[in-house]
Each structure stands twice: as structure tokens, then as C-alpha cells.
Design a protein around this motif. Structure first.
Motif, short mmCIF file in Angstrom:
data_model
loop_
_atom_site.label_atom_id
_atom_site.label_comp_id
_atom_site.label_asym_id
_atom_site.label_seq_id
_atom_site.Cartn_x
_atom_site.Cartn_y
_atom_site.Cartn_z
N PRO A 176 0.35 4.92 17.87
CA PRO A 176 1.51 4.08 17.58
C PRO A 176 2.30 4.63 16.39
N LEU A 177 3.57 4.28 16.35
CA LEU A 177 4.39 4.57 15.18
C LEU A 177 4.13 3.46 14.17
N VAL A 178 3.51 3.81 13.05
CA VAL A 178 3.02 2.80 12.10
C VAL A 178 3.94 2.73 10.89
N VAL A 179 4.33 1.50 10.55
CA VAL A 179 5.09 1.22 9.33
C VAL A 179 4.28 0.23 8.51
N LEU A 180 3.91 0.62 7.29
CA LEU A 180 3.23 -0.29 6.38
C LEU A 180 4.20 -0.70 5.29
N THR A 181 4.16 -1.96 4.88
CA THR A 181 5.05 -2.41 3.81
C THR A 181 4.22 -3.00 2.68
N SER A 182 4.79 -2.91 1.48
CA SER A 182 4.16 -3.48 0.29
C SER A 182 5.25 -3.95 -0.66
N ASN A 183 5.06 -5.16 -1.20
CA ASN A 183 5.96 -5.67 -2.25
C ASN A 183 5.46 -5.32 -3.64
#
Length: 297
Positions: A176-183
Motif C-alpha cells: 500500500p501507499l502509506v501516509v503517516l501523520t503526526s501533530n
């Protein structure tokens, strides 16, 4: 749906594809996403809330016509919540049905094999991403999860596979094309970051924010879009508990359009400020500073 990973020729081509979905990517975002796609690496997006991290994953999904699978992280999330679980009520019903039909001649091994099949498997986001790929997997707010979950996620991303004891290995035919986010409420471990390509997202500059407002809100005039963008930029320069993001800019502009306003004056700003500020302390701070000063930008 495509049966292969998405392809794109250049960062500029990707920016145009994202633009067609309504996501106006700057050069840095377009480059980072392009390289993540071409290199087959997860993209780790970090930045203040409201800078477009989550929206980027949704835009990539739309641009390539791929399903978006979202894993929302939270404190205490574990592998079972992210990967899979068994449908115990249905398993129990199945067992009772077997008992009723067997006249007491059930074999334990046979029953166990019939209980642990894909029929009773509840696929959570990570397992769905492995079995439904190609897709876009959004791991949202990874900074809310704990160290143990980070280590588990790192293993999944490294191998693009998991082992279910009762069924065996499940491996993604297409990663999969993975996008991780963090604030950035806490620092994410280096091991996970090293597995990814990294990009820090800033709030858009004034011209880009005006362009976003005009693209996303039909009928908004240049004057109102400029006033909202300048006011929001002024708010971000204040020491607020929760500086507004692009989502709040859009909410404020939509609220003004619902009121048929073509300009933003102090009275209307005071009446609609709850669309852009979500804490009483921030509302009071802005009121003390003066709305006229805010609108002067």
C-alpha cells in the motif's frame, strides 16, 4: 481499481493530479509524495494541526482512484485493534449450530478449524490494507500511540506482511501507499522515521491560502477570500491555545458565505469567530486584542 502501484512521471505531474482533487500542494509536498510513490516508501508527514496532512492522503487516494483505508491512532491502541480480531458472537452461534446438528459426535480439531477461518475474521485497517492493496493507508496521528504499537507498526511496514496464527501469513501482493501523520505531541522514534520519507508541513502562505479558499468554496470573491486568509494568518501569529488551520479557514469562509457576506467587517467577525477559534481563552484573547486590529491584518 488498478492492479498495480500508482505511477506518476514527475512532482509537477503529481501536483497537477492533486490540484484536480482540490488539494493545492506546494513544491515540497509534491516532491515528498512523488518520491514516496516512486521509491515505495511510507511518507511521514509532521506539522501543526490543520496543515493538510490528513487531506494529502485523501487527495492521493482520489487522484489515483485507490481506496483510502484509515487507521486512527489513540492512546492505548494495540495490534488487535489495528490488525484483526475474531467475530466471537458468530463463532459461538456457529458452534451451537454444529452441536445441534452433530448429535454429540463433534471432533475438537474439526470444530476448531471451522471456527478460525476467514468467514469469522474481522479485518482491521492494517490487515485490510495488506489484502486490498493497491490502496492508500493513512496512519493518522501516530504520535498518540505508544512505543509498543510503533514497534509493531514498523514490523508491518518493513515486511508488508503479518502472520495470523490460525491462518498463516498474509502478504500484500502490492504494497500500500502509506501516509503517516503526526501533530508532534511527542517525538516518534527514529526507527520508524528512518523507514519513511519525511516532510514537515507548514501552514500555507497567504497567496496559497487564498487560492485554497477560492478553489474549495464556490462563489467566494477575491476580497472576502483575502480578508479571511489575512485574518487567519494574524490569528496564527498570536499566542493561542489552538491556532487555526486551513480547515478552520474554510469553515469561517463557508459561514460567511451562508450569511451572504462578500466582505468581512468587525461585527460579522465577532459573530462568527466560533467557526475559526474553538477555545474560550482564545476567543477572549482575540477580543482583548481587538477585531479591528485583526482585520487590519
Amino acid at each position: 481499481m488498478s492492479d498495480s502501484t500508482p505511477t506518476v512521471g514527475s512532482p509537477a505531474e503529481l501536483a497537477r493530479a492533486l490540484d484536480a482533487t482540490g488539494y493545492l500542494a506546494d513544491d515540497g509536498v509534491a516532491m515528498a509524495a512523488f518520491l514516496a510513490i516512486r521509491m515505495g516508501r511510507p511518507l511521514f508527514c509532521e506539522g501543526e494541526p490543520g496543515t493538510g496532512k490528513t487531506s494529502l492522503a485523501a487527495a492521493l487516494s482520489e487522484a489515483f482512484g485507490l481506496p483510502l483505508i484509515r487507521l486512527q491512532c489513540h492512546e492505548g491502541i494495540d495490534a488487535a485493534q489495528a490488525l484483526y480480531d475474531w467475530d466471537f458472537p458468530r463463532q459461538l452461534l456457529h458452534l451451537r449450530t454444529l452441536e445441534a446438528a452433530s448429535d454429540g459426535t463433534l471432533e475438537a480439531d474439526t470444530v476448531e478449524r471451522s471456527l478460525y477461518t476467514e468467514r469469522f475474521l474481522l479485518a482491521r485497517p492494517l490487515l485490510r490494507a495488506l489484502t486490498e492493496a493497491p490502496c492508500v493507508l493513512l496512519v493518522d496521528e501516530i504520535d498518540r500511540a505508544d512505543d509498543e504499537f510503533e514497534a509493531f507498526l514498523l514490523q508491518v511496514l518493513d515486511e508488508n506482511a503479518v502472520t495470523i496464527p490460525e491462518l498463516g501469513e498474509v502478504r500484500a501482493a502490492t504494497p500500500p501507499l502509506v501516509v503517516l501523520t503526526s501533530n508532534r505531541t511527542r517525538e516518534v522514534h527514529d526507527a520508524l522515521k528512518r523507514r519513511c520519507l519525511y516532510h514537515w508541513l507548514e501552514h500555507p502562505d497567504l497567496a496559497r491560502e487564498v487560492a485554497i479558499l477560492r478553489r474549495r468554496i464556490p462563489g467566494i470573491g477575491a476580497e472576502l477570500a483575502g480578508q479571511v486568509a489575512r485574518a487567519v494568518h494574524s490569528l496564527r501569529e498570536m499566542e493561542l491555545l489552538k491556532p487555526p488551520g486551513v480547515a478552520e479557514s474554510l469553515d469561517w469562509a463557508r459561514a460567511l458565505r451562508e450569511l451572504d457576506r462578500d466582505v468581512l467587517d468587525a461585527e460579522t467577525a465577532a459573530a462568527t469567530l466560533g467557526a475559526v477559534l474553538k477555545y474560550r481563552e482564545d476567543l477572549e484573547r482575540v477580543a482583548r486584542a481587538g477585531l479591528d486590529r485583526l482585520l487590519a491584518g
